[in-house]
Design a protein around this motif. Structure first.
Motif, PDB file in Angstrom:
ATOM      1  N   UNK A   1       0.836  -1.209   0.000  1.00 34.83           N
ATOM      2  CA  UNK A   1       0.000   0.000   0.000  1.00 34.83           C
ATOM      3  C   UNK A   1       0.871   1.259   0.000  1.00 34.83           C
ATOM      4  N   UNK A   2       1.887   1.280   0.873  1.00 31.95           N
ATOM      5  CA  UNK A   2       2.775   2.446   0.946  1.00 31.95           C
ATOM      6  C   UNK A   2       3.539   2.645  -0.363  1.00 31.95           C
ATOM      7  N   UNK A   3       4.008   1.553  -0.958  1.00 32.60           N
ATOM      8  CA  UNK A   3       4.726   1.662  -2.231  1.00 32.60           C
ATOM      9  C   UNK A   3       3.801   2.225  -3.299  1.00 32.60           C
ATOM     10  N   UNK A   4       2.583   1.702  -3.380  1.00 30.72           N
ATOM     11  CA  UNK A   4       1.616   2.193  -4.370  1.00 30.72           C
ATOM     12  C   UNK A   4       1.309   3.667  -4.162  1.00 30.72           C
ATOM     13  N   UNK A   5       1.164   4.086  -2.906  1.00 31.25           N
ATOM     14  CA  UNK A   5       0.888   5.495  -2.611  1.00 31.25           C
ATOM     15  C   UNK A   5       2.049   6.367  -3.067  1.00 31.25           C
ATOM     16  N   UNK A   6       3.289   5.920  -2.824  1.00 34.81           N
ATOM     17  CA  UNK A   6       4.457   6.695  -3.226  1.00 34.81           C
ATOM     18  C   UNK A   6       4.587   6.750  -4.738  1.00 34.81           C
ATOM     19  N   UNK A   7       4.289   5.630  -5.403  1.00 37.06           N
ATOM     20  CA  UNK A   7       4.342   5.614  -6.871  1.00 37.06           C
ATOM     21  C   UNK A   7       3.266   6.522  -7.456  1.00 37.06           C
ATOM     22  N   UNK A   8       2.080   6.470  -6.902  1.00 40.73           N
ATOM     23  CA  UNK A   8       0.991   7.316  -7.371  1.00 40.73           C
ATOM     24  C   UNK A   8       1.341   8.789  -7.168  1.00 40.73           C
TER      25      UNK A   8
END
Length: 133
Positions: free
Chosen positions: A122-129
């Motif tokens: 979730x954190x990785x996806x948020x940072x990528x987004x």
């Protein structure tokens, strides 16, 4: 309460806002005049200290016990569902039957990874987004 005062006497200020508190070991059977409810008293004290989100929980485990059934691990998992505040130190590694310690450590790592993996993704996806916008 004698037990509580001994905890306060075993706390060490590490500077700033960091204090280390050495909590009592978990006792299930009263000995030498201890109260019948010694387990409940100790569990309540431990929970009081490990429940706050700002607490870092350090479990000291013997390599000779089954980590997955260890009471301190269960208490930690109850208050720290993700395992992000929980650390473990394994003692007596030389007393563990060959290969058993490695197996137990892999089991614990597996439990931690399975609990935290979704949060990490979730954190990785948020940072990528965030970087893409």
């Amino acid at each position: 309460m004698l037990l509580f005062s001994s905890i306060l006497n075993s706390s060490i200020s590490l500077g700033g806002n960091l204090t280390m508190v050495d909590l009592p070991g978990i006792t299930r059977v009263p000995v030498h005049g201890q109260p019948e409810n010694i387990y409940d008293q100790i569990k309540d004290i431990i929970m009081e200290y490990i429940r706050p989100e700002e607490s870092i929980i350090l479990n000291v485990l013997s390599a000779t016990v089954d980590f997955t059934t260890c009471e301190s691990i269960r208490m930690s998992q109850f208050v720290d569902k993700t395992g992000l505040r929980t650390l473990a130190v394994v003692t007596k590694a030389d007393k563990s039957p060959e290969g058993l310690l490695e197996k137990r450590l892999v089991q614990v790592q597996g439990m931690i990874i399975s609990k935290t993996l979704s949060e990490i993704v979730k954190e990785i996806n948020e940072k990528l987004t965030y970087k893409l916008t």
